[in-house]
Design a protein around this motif. Sequence first.
Motif: not given
Length: 352
Positions: A92-105, A107-112, A333-337
């Motif tokens: 679990m972790g924090p994110t600035d992403k929303t349901a509208e702008d989630a990233d397919s990579t 790692a890019n979705n984690y804020f920390a 451990t895939a990098a993207s989805g």
Amino acid sequence: MFARFLAVSCLSLAAALPSQGTAVFPSDHAAVVNGDSYTDWFPYAYGVSRVMAIYEAWDLTVPAGRQITRIGFRQEDTWFSAGKLLQIQVLMGPTDKTAEDADSTYANNYFAAPTSVFGPGVFALPDLGNPANPNPDGNMVWLSLTTPYTPVAGKNLLVEFRVLGNNAGGAAFPYYLDVAGFESPIVSGPAGCAHSGNQVPQLSSRETRAGGYWYCDLAGAPANQLAVWCINLGPLQTPFPLQNLVPGIGAACNGQISLGGVITVAAITSGAGSNTFYLSLPNDRYLNDMILSSQAACLDFFSPGGVVVSNGDQLQVGIDPAMTVIYSQGSATAASGWVWPHHGAVTSFAWQ
């Protein structure tokens, strides 16, 4: 004296125990027994996989500063699912992403950096809907966290499931869990009044959501005549007479919406006395749960006062679940989805 001592001691003990509760996401499904759809793979049954879910904080009702201790998913209706053993890690972790702008990579979705809240370890998925092997938790699949997690204030919540293996040989298997859609309750007011053809106009909304279209169907109205769809904010009103507004109108023709600030949409009905009115709604979450009431007024020369009205109709605007899933199969451990916006799996977060 002893009874008083016992009562005071019990009260003191109760005060010392931490409060706890369960937050259901989406929050409007806490009282909905069964959602609109289902999933047979999220989050545990996709075989060896990496699955990430973003939950927007505005609809996550875990009180500020409280720890999440368990995460749960609800069985789809009474459907049968065979349990499996999983080797899994949950983060679990924090994110600035929303349901509208989630990233397919991922790692890019984690804020920390995330916190590992379970495993890697073995998790036993229970059978669901199996009378011969009933789930001790009824229709819930609970995972107790080995490390409780406190959501970060002002951030959305990210939950990641890394399935490293299962006793199905690492393959996917069907496991049916409940999925929410938008909730848009509709209420119909008392019947309107009959026109000269002895039919009563009927008005009925279709369920709608923020960012969608509000369709409202009129039937049984005078044919090939002007009909006016009258809309206002707020709930239906207790029926009231319209004689002061339309002199001579029939006594059975009552108003059912507030007349202050009315918005109108005019149309000519079909040869069958029908029409579908519609409005486009902005994609704004502040429309969620907004109540709109409407009523149709229809011209009819041969009716008293030259006008008849439909029943009133009340609509509550819904919203797509504020949750998006990123998923991939074959590696934990895939990098993207792939990104599935507004997936909506009904999720429970136990907190203390």
